[in-house]
Motif scaffolding. Structure first.
Motif, mmCIF file in Angstrom:
data_model
loop_
_atom_site.group_PDB
_atom_site.id
_atom_site.type_symbol
_atom_site.label_atom_id
_atom_site.label_comp_id
_atom_site.label_asym_id
_atom_site.label_seq_id
_atom_site.Cartn_x
_atom_site.Cartn_y
_atom_site.Cartn_z
ATOM 1 N N GLN A 33 6.814 39.964 98.137
ATOM 2 C CA GLN A 33 7.380 38.908 97.301
ATOM 3 C C GLN A 33 8.587 38.285 97.992
ATOM 4 O O GLN A 33 9.292 38.951 98.746
ATOM 5 C CB GLN A 33 7.797 39.498 95.945
ATOM 6 N N TYR A 35 12.161 36.113 97.190
ATOM 7 C CA TYR A 35 13.132 35.788 96.161
ATOM 8 C C TYR A 35 14.214 34.888 96.742
ATOM 9 O O TYR A 35 14.478 34.896 97.942
ATOM 10 C CB TYR A 35 13.788 37.072 95.611
ATOM 11 N N GLN A 37 18.353 33.603 96.086
ATOM 12 C CA GLN A 37 19.610 33.907 95.424
ATOM 13 C C GLN A 37 20.624 32.820 95.725
ATOM 14 O O GLN A 37 21.031 32.645 96.876
ATOM 15 C CB GLN A 37 20.170 35.261 95.873
ATOM 16 N N GLY A 40 26.557 33.885 94.120
ATOM 17 C CA GLY A 40 27.154 34.406 92.908
ATOM 18 C C GLY A 40 26.190 34.601 91.753
ATOM 19 O O GLY A 40 26.627 34.855 90.627
ATOM 20 N N ARG A 41 24.898 34.496 92.017
ATOM 21 C CA ARG A 41 23.907 34.640 90.947
ATOM 22 C C ARG A 41 22.928 35.757 91.251
ATOM 23 O O ARG A 41 22.909 36.331 92.334
ATOM 24 C CB ARG A 41 23.135 33.313 90.781
ATOM 25 N N GLY A 42 22.086 36.062 90.283
ATOM 26 C CA GLY A 42 21.038 37.037 90.493
ATOM 27 C C GLY A 42 19.874 36.432 91.262
ATOM 28 O O GLY A 42 19.799 35.223 91.462
ATOM 29 N N LEU A 43 18.966 37.292 91.709
ATOM 30 C CA LEU A 43 17.812 36.820 92.462
ATOM 31 C C LEU A 43 16.757 36.251 91.532
ATOM 32 O O LEU A 43 16.579 36.728 90.404
ATOM 33 C CB LEU A 43 17.195 37.963 93.267
ATOM 34 N N HIS A 45 12.623 35.077 91.427
ATOM 35 C CA HIS A 45 11.341 35.203 92.109
ATOM 36 C C HIS A 45 10.798 33.827 92.501
ATOM 37 O O HIS A 45 10.821 32.881 91.705
ATOM 38 C CB HIS A 45 10.343 35.899 91.187
ATOM 39 N N PHE A 88 15.169 36.318 100.240
ATOM 40 C CA PHE A 88 14.880 37.721 100.496
ATOM 41 C C PHE A 88 13.391 37.995 100.351
ATOM 42 O O PHE A 88 12.745 37.454 99.460
ATOM 43 C CB PHE A 88 15.600 38.625 99.496
ATOM 44 N N ARG A 100 11.969 47.489 97.529
ATOM 45 C CA ARG A 100 13.041 47.379 98.513
ATOM 46 C C ARG A 100 13.142 45.956 99.032
ATOM 47 O O ARG A 100 12.135 45.285 99.232
ATOM 48 C CB ARG A 100 12.776 48.333 99.696
ATOM 49 N N PHE A 101 14.393 45.545 99.264
ATOM 50 C CA PHE A 101 14.672 44.201 99.737
ATOM 51 C C PHE A 101 15.287 44.250 101.132
ATOM 52 O O PHE A 101 15.950 45.209 101.497
ATOM 53 C CB PHE A 101 15.655 43.504 98.796
ATOM 54 N N GLY A 102 15.087 43.166 101.870
ATOM 55 C CA GLY A 102 15.752 43.022 103.149
ATOM 56 C C GLY A 102 17.149 42.476 102.965
ATOM 57 O O GLY A 102 17.617 42.272 101.846
ATOM 58 N N ALA A 103 17.835 42.228 104.083
ATOM 59 C CA ALA A 103 19.214 41.737 104.045
ATOM 60 C C ALA A 103 19.281 40.238 103.787
ATOM 61 O O ALA A 103 20.349 39.715 103.491
ATOM 62 C CB ALA A 103 19.933 42.079 105.345
#
Lengths: 111, 114
Positions: A33, A35, A37, A40-43, A45, A88, A100-103
């Protein structure tokens, strides 16, 4: 350890250009998936691609998946200043609900 | 539809203090998650709960505890805060990842430990 790793870490382009971000992962996946961002906000999809799919489109987004290379790419066409954000990729870690997410890739689109 | 709601938004703690981050979702999701995000590190999974009554450690669980209070609520507790726990914390929920359901995130909680 992180499952996905995005490349490049940062990308700066002009409005109207295309932006391509890549993601590599380590283990077999059920789906991958992407995402977004905003600062200052959430991720949020964007798009999901299953392991048996090779390409998927959603509006100006195009995602590809190469399971043999354990990699995926996200293409944003005709970019806009509003596309400025971090992007991400995310994959399941093993056979459970451990996501798990990447950087991330920080995309800047200059007007 | 509020989605995922987490509180507080901002908090400053002294080293050694304890606190609980609260999270609630109104989407009837089975799975809930706590992540932390540090500059250049992306999101790292602290704990997750695949379903009501279960919790599992993620990548960085040390120094944290969680409680899945019911299907809606999943709290994260710092028993003795340390400066290394200064971060942005995100709660998230999902209907079920194996079915391809996506993760929905809260807006984040900014925690500073001094």
């Amino acid at each position: 350890s992180q499952q996905g790793e995005e490349d490049p870490q940062a990308l700066s382009i002009q409005e109207g250009e295309n932006a391509t971000m890549n993601c590599s992962y380590k283990t077999s996946i059920n789906n991958l998936q992407w995402y977004r961002q905003n600062s200052g906000r959430g991720l949020v999809h964007l798009i999901l691609i299953r392991s048996n799919e090779r390409e998927k489109h959603s509006g100006r987004l195009r995602v590809t998946l190469d399971t043999s290379k354990k990699s995926s790419s996200l293409l944003i066409t005709a970019s806009r200043a509003a596309d400025t954000a971090s992007y991400f990729c995310a994959t399941l870690n093993g056979g459970n609900n451990d996501m798990r997410f990447g950087a991330g890739t920080r995309l800047t689109v200059k007007p | 539809n509020a989605g995922v709601t987490q509180t507080p938004k901002f908090q400053v703690l002294k080293t050694g203090q304890s606190m609980t981050l609260q999270c609630a979702q109104d989407m009837n999701h089975n799975s809930m998650y706590w992540y932390r995000q540090d500059p250049g590190m992306g999101l790292r999974l602290i704990y997750y709960s695949a379903s009501e009554g279960t919790t599992d450690k993620g990548e960085v669980p040390n120094g944290y505890n969680v409680s899945r209070l019911n299907k809606r609520e999943f709290s994260l507790r710092l028993e003795s805060a340390a400066p290394s726990q200064t971060s942005v914390y995100f709660c998230a929920s999902s209907g079920g990842l194996y079915s391809g359901n996506t993760i929905y995130f809260g807006e984040g909680s900014w925690l500073t430990v001094v």
